[in-house]
Design a protein around this motif. Structure first.
Motif, PDB file in Angstrom:
ATOM      1  N   VAL B  68       0.911  -1.255   0.097  1.00 20.87           N
ATOM      2  CA  VAL B  68      -0.109  -0.059  -0.262  1.00 20.87           C
ATOM      3  C   VAL B  68       0.718   1.460   0.016  1.00 20.87           C
ATOM      4  N   ASN B  69       1.857   0.993   0.781  1.00 14.73           N
ATOM      5  CA  ASN B  69       2.537   2.626   1.016  1.00 14.73           C
ATOM      6  C   ASN B  69       3.617   2.649   0.057  1.00 14.73           C
ATOM      7  N   GLY B  70       4.245   1.724  -0.262  1.00 15.87           N
ATOM      8  CA  GLY B  70       5.245   1.671  -1.160  1.00 15.87           C
ATOM      9  C   GLY B  70       5.006   1.563  -2.668  1.00 15.87           C
ATOM     10  N   LEU B  71       4.093   0.440  -3.050  1.00 15.54           N
ATOM     11  CA  LEU B  71       3.910   0.345  -4.621  1.00 15.54           C
ATOM     12  C   LEU B  71       2.888   1.263  -4.944  1.00 15.54           C
ATOM     13  N   THR B  72       1.671   1.319  -4.295  1.00 10.75           N
ATOM     14  CA  THR B  72       0.575   2.025  -4.783  1.00 10.75           C
ATOM     15  C   THR B  72       0.724   3.604  -4.191  1.00 10.75           C
ATOM     16  N   GLY B  73       1.554   4.041  -3.326  1.00  9.33           N
ATOM     17  CA  GLY B  73       1.679   5.316  -3.093  1.00  9.33           C
ATOM     18  C   GLY B  73       0.861   5.934  -2.118  1.00  9.33           C
ATOM     19  N   GLN B  74       0.034   5.106  -1.347  1.00 15.28           N
ATOM     20  CA  GLN B  74      -1.007   5.571  -0.405  1.00 15.28           C
ATOM     21  C   GLN B  74      -0.260   5.591   0.976  1.00 15.28           C
ATOM     22  N   PHE B  75      -1.035   5.994   1.810  1.00 15.23           N
ATOM     23  CA  PHE B  75      -0.435   6.134   3.034  1.00 15.23           C
ATOM     24  C   PHE B  75      -1.039   5.580   4.163  1.00 15.23           C
ATOM     25  N   SER B  76      -0.992   4.467   4.562  1.00 12.66           N
ATOM     26  CA  SER B  76      -1.663   4.013   5.586  1.00 12.66           C
ATOM     27  C   SER B  76      -0.936   3.906   6.989  1.00 12.66           C
ATOM     28  N   ALA B 201       1.508   2.787 -11.551  1.00 14.36           N
ATOM     29  CA  ALA B 201       0.802   3.758 -12.131  1.00 14.36           C
ATOM     30  C   ALA B 201      -0.013   4.794 -11.312  1.00 14.36           C
ATOM     31  N   VAL B 202      -0.595   4.080 -10.388  1.00 18.35           N
ATOM     32  CA  VAL B 202      -1.595   4.629  -9.595  1.00 18.35           C
ATOM     33  C   VAL B 202      -0.606   5.671  -8.532  1.00 18.35           C
ATOM     34  N   ARG B 203       0.472   5.186  -8.199  1.00 13.71           N
ATOM     35  CA  ARG B 203       1.379   5.896  -7.369  1.00 13.71           C
ATOM     36  C   ARG B 203       2.114   7.148  -8.144  1.00 13.71           C
ATOM     37  N   GLU B 204       2.292   6.824  -9.343  1.00 17.63           N
ATOM     38  CA  GLU B 204       3.095   8.003 -10.144  1.00 17.63           C
ATOM     39  C   GLU B 204       2.056   9.173 -10.775  1.00 17.63           C
ATOM     40  N   ASP B 205       0.968   8.614 -11.182  1.00 17.02           N
ATOM     41  CA  ASP B 205      -0.165   9.778 -11.675  1.00 17.02           C
ATOM     42  C   ASP B 205      -1.367   9.404 -11.759  1.00 17.02           C
ATOM     43  N   GLU B 206      -2.364   9.538 -10.910  1.00 15.05           N
ATOM     44  CA  GLU B 206      -3.600   8.932 -10.829  1.00 15.05           C
ATOM     45  C   GLU B 206      -4.315   9.253 -12.107  1.00 15.05           C
ATOM     46  N   VAL B 207      -4.170  10.479 -12.583  1.00 15.08           N
ATOM     47  CA  VAL B 207      -4.919  11.008 -13.827  1.00 15.08           C
ATOM     48  C   VAL B 207      -4.521  10.254 -15.107  1.00 15.08           C
ATOM     49  N   ALA B 208      -3.117  10.044 -15.047  1.00 12.51           N
ATOM     50  CA  ALA B 208      -2.817   9.549 -16.336  1.00 12.51           C
ATOM     51  C   ALA B 208      -3.099   8.000 -16.394  1.00 12.51           C
ATOM     52  N   ALA B 209      -2.918   7.434 -14.962  1.00 14.57           N
ATOM     53  CA  ALA B 209      -3.192   6.216 -15.011  1.00 14.57           C
ATOM     54  C   ALA B 209      -4.559   5.763 -15.410  1.00 14.57           C
ATOM     55  N   GLU B 257       5.589   1.619  14.253  1.00 16.69           N
ATOM     56  CA  GLU B 257       6.780   0.675  13.997  1.00 16.69           C
ATOM     57  C   GLU B 257       6.671   0.154  12.553  1.00 16.69           C
ATOM     58  N   ILE B 258       5.542  -0.338  12.096  1.00 18.26           N
ATOM     59  CA  ILE B 258       5.557  -0.913  10.746  1.00 18.26           C
ATOM     60  C   ILE B 258       5.749   0.000   9.661  1.00 18.26           C
ATOM     61  N   VAL B 259       5.055   1.442   9.863  1.00 17.52           N
ATOM     62  CA  VAL B 259       5.381   2.183   8.920  1.00 17.52           C
ATOM     63  C   VAL B 259       7.082   2.853   8.866  1.00 17.52           C
ATOM     64  N   ALA B 260       7.466   2.628  10.128  1.00 18.76           N
ATOM     65  CA  ALA B 260       8.770   3.006  10.179  1.00 18.76           C
ATOM     66  C   ALA B 260       9.664   2.167   9.208  1.00 18.76           C
ATOM     67  N   MET B 261       9.425   0.912   9.408  1.00 13.27           N
ATOM     68  CA  MET B 261      10.070  -0.240   8.771  1.00 13.27           C
ATOM     69  C   MET B 261      10.012  -0.230   7.102  1.00 13.27           C
ATOM     70  N   VAL B 262       8.710   0.188   6.708  1.00 10.78           N
ATOM     71  CA  VAL B 262       8.755   0.377   5.151  1.00 10.78           C
ATOM     72  C   VAL B 262       9.570   1.767   4.906  1.00 10.78           C
ATOM     73  N   VAL B 263       9.137   2.831   5.592  1.00  9.78           N
ATOM     74  CA  VAL B 263       9.928   3.959   5.297  1.00  9.78           C
ATOM     75  C   VAL B 263      11.381   4.113   5.105  1.00  9.78           C
ATOM     76  N   LEU B 264      11.815   3.452   6.255  1.00 10.19           N
ATOM     77  CA  LEU B 264      13.447   3.126   6.523  1.00 10.19           C
ATOM     78  C   LEU B 264      14.052   2.283   5.364  1.00 10.19           C
ATOM     79  N   GLY B 265      13.272   1.280   5.266  1.00 14.30           N
ATOM     80  CA  GLY B 265      13.722   0.158   4.169  1.00 14.30           C
ATOM     81  C   GLY B 265      13.634   0.727   2.646  1.00 14.30           C
ATOM     82  N   GLY B 266      12.472   1.733   2.477  1.00  6.09           N
ATOM     83  CA  GLY B 266      12.598   2.249   0.900  1.00  6.09           C
ATOM     84  C   GLY B 266      11.056   1.729   0.531  1.00  6.09           C
TER      85      GLY B 266
END
Lengths: 241, 649, 300
Positions: B68-76, B201-209, B257-266
């Motif tokens: 969700v947070n990395g690939l799709t660019g949403q933020f849960s 594509a959703v992460r990069e540009d929703e309108v274009a997607a 903590e989980i968010v921190a893992m995702v963000v720190l890892g990339g």
């Protein structure tokens, strides 16, 4: 060197990058006090980019901009406004969430001379009577043409020495365009120096003392407005022949 | 053709394929079993394996949140809430179920139920809130995470504030790591499929997607639901491993903590999430073993500083390395880049659709759109037949791009009707209209900037793919063939647009002109019947404009598409179009053949200008004379067009 | 009838506090398009600073004199103003042009830093604190008007009116509104956008501090995590009224306070925390731009 012979604004070998896009490549030209100078060229040729670099909205990657003999590197837009360099941005750069009157007062944001501000306000209403009728309305409720008028009137409220005008004819009906260009000539005659970007090359060249043609980020041709109007290449490339 | 061959393969081959897809899941089992049987319960290893198992659970949580947070660019930031749902559902089942659970089958069922419940919760949260932008979503998920916890605390069946205990210890090292490996494999396979590209594509540009036919809301919800299901699995495993569940362990701190893992890892890197999960799970243990700091009166245990450390690390990382330690690259990509081989199937001729010339591809009647009090476009009419070349001109701000936005469903018409290939598009999403055969480019290029040229075009092929997410996860059968077909088609399109050499270059690093061409390639990939080009010549020089003119004709001939063009360059417009519409202040002030437009008074006043008219008067008169002589009324192809029709095969 | 009135009175006093916090969210969102997650923790700091200041000066953290309370209030608001300034300067300004998600993560980082830094500095246990003197509640024919409630409501409304005045009738307020529409164009008017953004943070933080002090008087205890829930709810209030919209934040805050109080009064107080999020979901489904917000279509 006398004050009169030095150019008001001088641009030397200006380079601007947007990420990987090289928008300006070594553009150079200068503007003398009291002139109207037009920049023409295709969309994406770097006209607006030039204005943005001059007014401090963009940081050039190379080159030098000198205004009244002072290097402008690292200056922020609001500092340049204080020096009399004012940029009326492209399109509807008005604040639709503010009233017409508030917009105009923002134009004079840095000025403290209340009486003179009031005088200029009257002058602006004189140029654009429609604005007086709508002074209390939110700018967002104005039509496109009225917004453009407001943008110009607002720029004049700063009493700039050098006015950068970006596409004043954008989306305007021909008659209004004509009126606005008449006003540009009038304020120039009253002493204001103007750097004009305009996609309508006819209008831009017709009004200009000097003009420069931008192509893919460089100045490819310069001359007086009249010279360029006659140039066969210009006629082919920009006047649609 | 390939499809048919694949379906012919028969039972044995199907079995082999299934085996191949399941193999990576099965291979680790003996190893896991061995470790479990020999080491996990051996004396002296209890503490080590407690940590190892915590790491495994953290991996499941981090990798799934990364979807969700990395690939799709949403933020849960409410992942712990879904973990709680899964954990509690599974725990209640196990505690009330049979005491004897041979082969842990009932436990498996309870995990499935927990995952299902978490997925349902994810759907309930995601459906309404995923229409929002990232920052709103963050708050909603945080709030929901808290609500779930409050609800559990108020539910006697879940043990209220005390929690559930004792839960039979049915989860162990083997089970946790089997789930962790499965999570990594599934998320990775999803990412490498057409669905993964849709997420990106959703992460990069929703309108274009949307314009490429990707149902953005649908994909966001799917990512959210899948991610929640995995969190549920983690919760179930965690409860059965610890032997108890308490609402206090599912607060926002856990989510954070989980968010921190995702963000720190990339954001977007699975291996980054795994490594961050390991590091951040071990860190508090390491801090715990250090002596406390004495600050005069106050004594600070280092382990209490863990959250302070996390927050400082997050802030520092965002300020210095905003894409996370690994960015979106994968450890295995770095090692295995050279090893991957490219598929080298030779391309076949592009499809040449020849729709019935009588059919109306686009039929716009009386379309009007108002924004607030402003009428942007009023009473717009446009009929496009197959293979037509039509230009839309007019001053800036006249409403040309608004017309494109109406046609593609970005805006809804206030009045009037728009039909694409006979179907009324009222209420349809841009992605649905795209799959009816309307593709576009954007005035201010909207490529998926962080993706390669190849991936940009592959996303354009999205709606051609029929593979289900399950098939993508199985990595078998149809999915593989479709992937091959999509890759082939994408390469072919890159080739047509002269971008073959740029295949693996990130879109943002292409020069301006190539970005414009890539956008056209991406639009063509959707297999359109009508191609809408918004100022394709903007920012190109005279020579490039001539090339573009050739290209536009070539596209029409080769792909059989109709093209609607917004353009300011009169030479290009007059040279290429068969019919011109002129808009001014949202009103169509003229339409007709190029020559008629050139001398139309209204058009001259509003747009072309007196000078243009004067300078063209001579040509126009001459051509008029010629036209009258031939008495030709049909749209006359211009000279260049006749030339190029020769090389259409 | 009296019962309903009583709930309305209580709801308005709670809602006024939410509104004060919500103003900070909405103003910062207006100028930066950033949800300042740390705002709720600035609210906590306001109450904390008040606690320490009054404990230091008057030797006790409850029932101070009027002037003592005023002094403590001003001091705590000043400290929070400075904290707000530093947060913006250090954590948000370098990310001004970064993707919004990065600013959001940073904001969450700052929030947790304040909460857990606070736990380490102030200790995790709640401390009793009330800046307002305790008095008997006024009884108006069965309707009980709490002394604290009245003060909370009056002070909040007064602060909101001052803010309204600043935003809509001063030069700097006009500049704030200009920056919130388009910072680049505003800078072309000669407006120093960095200054305006800093000013906005300071203003929002001062209001948050005031809200923190009032909240601590209404529910007389302070602890490092006290900002979390009121912060979240105030954000919901801001969205409810239309984020970026100053009158909207006030309306949203009051509505949320009322709704919570009514649910707690007529249904069950254990579900009152769920009310805010339920309202959030409903408003997002029905009118995502909020009650007074305007929706702008994205320019393509």
């Amino acid at each position: 060197m006398s004050e009169a012979s030095a150019p008001l604004l001088k641009i030397e070998n200006l380079d601007v990058h947007y990420g990987a896009i090289h928008a300006l490549r070594g553009a150079s030209f200068s503007i003398a006090q009291g002139e109207i100078v037009s920049l023409i060229g295709a969309n994406g040729a770097g006209k607006t980019t030039t204005l943005r670099a001059v007014s401090g909205m963009l940081k050039p990657s190379a080159g030098k901009i000198t205004y009244r003999g002072e290097d402008l590197a690292g200056k922020k837009p609001h500092q340049l406004v204080a020096k009399g360099l004012c940029h009326a941005p492209e399109g509807r750069g008005v604040f639709p969430n503010l009233t017409v009157l508030e917009n105009l007062h923002l134009g004079a944001f840095l000025r403290r001379d209340t009486a003179a501000i009031h005088e200029d306000l009257e002058k602006g209403f004189g140029l654009f009577p429609r604005l007086r009728e709508r002074a209390k309305q939110l700018a967002g409720t104005l039509s496109g043409g009225e917004q453009q008028m407001l943008a110009i009137a607002r720029a004049l409220m700063a009493r700039p020495t050098l006015l950068l005008l970006d596409e004043p004819s954008l989306g305007l009906a021909p008659q209004i365009t004509e009126a606005i260009f008449q006003i540009i000539e009038d304020i120039n005659r009253a002493g204001m120096t103007i750097l004009l970007v305009e996609q309508n090359a006819h209008l831009a060249l017709g009004i200009a003392h000097h003009a420069h043609v931008l192509e893919t980020g460089s100045v490819v041709q310069s001359g007086t407005g009249r010279e360029l109007l006659k140039s066969p290449e210009i006629r082919r490339a920009y006047l649609g022949e | 053709m390939q499809t048919i061959r694949a379906l012919d393969l028969g039972f044995a081959a199907t079995a082999r394929r299934l085996m191949k897809s399941a193999l990576p899941f099965l291979v680790p089992i003996p190893l896991l079993w061995l470790v479990q049987a020999t080491l996990a319960n051996a004396p002296g290893f209890e503490y080590a394996f407690q940590n190892v198992n915590h790491i495994g659970i953290a991996i499941i949580l981090a990798v799934s949140l990364n979807l969700v947070n990395g690939l799709t660019g949403q933020f849960s930031i409410g992942h712990a809430g879904f973990m709680a749902v899964g954990g509690y559902v599974s725990a209640v089942m196990v505690m009330n179920g049979p005491t004897d659970d041979p082969y842990r089958l009932f436990f498996l069922m309870s995990i499935a139920a927990g995952a299902g419940a978490a997925a349902l919760a994810g759907w309930l949260v995601g459906k309404p809130s995923l229409r929002l932008r990232g920052d709103y979503l963050a708050i909603v998920t945080l709030g929901f995470g808290e609500i779930i916890r409050v609800a559990i605390e108020n539910t006697p069946a879940f043990g209220g504030a005390i929690g559930l205990s004792p839960i039979p210890h049915r989860s162990d090292f083997g089970a946790i790591y089997f789930a962790a490996i499965a999570t990594i494999l599934i998320v990775n396979r999803l990412r490498n499929s057409t669905h993964g590209r849709a997420f990106l594509a959703v992460r990069e540009d929703e309108v274009a997607a949307e314009a490429m036919g990707v149902d953005t809301t649908g994909y966001k919800v799917r990512a959210f639901v899948i991610s929640a299901a995995f969190a549920g699995v983690a919760g179930a495993l965690s409860g059965a491993f610890e032997g108890n569940l308490a609402p206090q362990s599912f607060t926002f701190v856990r989510s954070f903590e989980i968010v921190a893992m995702v963000v720190l890892g990339g954001m977007g890197s699975i291996s980054g999430s795994v490594i961050a999960a390991i590091v951040l799970t071990l860190l508090p243990e390491a801090l715990r073993s250090l002596p406390p700091i004495n600050l005069g009166a106050v004594q600070i245990d280092l382990v209490n500083l863990r959250m302070v450390f996390y927050s400082l690390a997050l802030i520092g990382l965002m300020l210095s390395r905003p894409r996370g330690l690994f960015g979106s690259t994968e450890a295995w990509d770095l090692i295995g880049n050279w090893w991957r081989k490219r598929r080298g199937v030779k391309s076949e001729e592009a499809r040449k659709a020849a729709p019935d010339a009588g059919e109306l591809l686009l039929d716009v009647r009386g379309a009007t759109i108002r924004f607030g009090g402003l009428t942007a476009v009023s009473d717009f009419n446009l009929q496009i037949h197959p293979r037509e070349l039509v230009a839309l001109i007019g001053p800036n701000g006249a409403g040309k791009t608004t017309v494109f936005n109406l046609l593609t469903g970005v805006y809804q018409a206030t009045e009037g009707s728009i039909r694409v290939a006979g179907r009324d598009t009222h209420g349809l999403k841009p992605s649905s209209i795209a799959s009816l055969g309307v593709a576009r480019t954007f005035q201010n290029i909207r490529l998926f900037r962080e993706l390669s040229a190849f991936d940009n075009v592959r996303i354009g092929c999205h709606h051609l793919a029929r593979e289900s997410m399950l098939a993508a996860v199985e990595e078998s059968g149809l999915a593989g063939i479709e992937e091959g077909f999509i890759a082939e088609r994408a390469e072919q399109l890159l080739d047509v647009m002269g971008l073959a050499a740029r295949r693996d270059v990130l879109a943002k690093n292409l020069p301006y002109g190539e970005q414009r061409r890539l956008e056209i390639a991406r639009a063509l990939a959707t297999n359109p019947k009508v191609l809408l080009l918004d100022e394709p010549a903007a920012g190109t020089n005279t020579k490039e404009k001539t090339e573009l003119m050739e290209l536009i004709r070539k596209l029409r001939d080769r792909f059989g598409v109709a093209i609607v063009l917004i353009e300011h360059d009169m030479k290009l417009v007059m040279g290429v179009s068969e019919r011109i519409l002129v808009l001014d202040h949202g009103v169509t002030i003229a339409q007709g053949l190029p020559r008629a437009i050139q001398k139309d008074r209204k058009v001259i006043e509003a747009y072309l200008g007196e000078k243009y008219a004067r300078e063209h008067a001579a040509d126009i008169e001459a051509e008029n004379a010629e036209e009258t002589a031939h008495e030709s009324l049909s749209p006359t192809p211009s000279k260049g067009e006749r030339d190029s029709s020769g090389d259409a095969r | 009838m009296i019962e309903l009135l009583q709930h309305i009175v209580d709801g308005l006093s709670l809602g006024a506090i939410y509104a004060l916090i919500a103003l900070g969210y909405t103003m910062v969102y207006g100028v930066l398009k950033l949800i300042n997650f740390a705002h709720g923790d600035v609210f906590m700091l306001g109450a904390m600073m008040g606690y320490y200041a009054s404990a230091k000066w008057s030797g006790e953290a409850q029932n101070p004199s009027f002037w003592g309370a005023a002094l403590v209030g001003i001091l705590s608001m000043a400290i929070c103003g400075v904290v707000g300034f530093i947060i913006e300067r250090v954590a948000y300004r370098p990310l001004r042009n970064a993707p919004r998600i990065n600013s959001l993560i940073t904001a969450i980082g700052v929030s947790f830093l304040l909460e857990y830094g606070g736990q380490n500095l102030f200790g995790p246990t709640p401390n009793p604190f009330g800046i307002l003197p305790r008095r008997e509640a006024l009884n108006l024919g069965g309707l009980s008007l709490g002394y604290v409630d009245v003060i909370v409501f009056v002070v909040s409304i007064a602060l909101m009116l001052i803010l309204q005045r600043i935003v809509f009738h001063t030069r700097i307020g006009t500049a704030m509104r200009a920056v919130s529409w388009n910072a680049q164009v505003a800078s072309l008017m000669g407006i120093n956008t960095d200054f305006i953004i800093s000013f906005t943070f300071v203003l929002g933080s001062v209001l948050a501090a005031a809200a923190g002090l009032l909240y601590a008087s209404k529910y007389p205890s302070v602890h490092p995590l006290m900002g979390l829930m009121p912060g979240l709810k105030a954000f919901v209030a801001a969205v409810l009224g239309g984020i970026g919209n100053v009158p909207g934040a006030m309306l949203g805050g009051l509505l949320l306070g009322l709704a919570e109080q009514l649910v707690a009064g007529y249904w069950s107080s254990s579900w009152r925390d769920a009310v805010a999020f339920a309202m959030l979901i409903i408003i997002l489904l029905v009118k995502p731009s909020g009650i007074l917000g305007r929706s702008d279509a994205e320019k393509v």
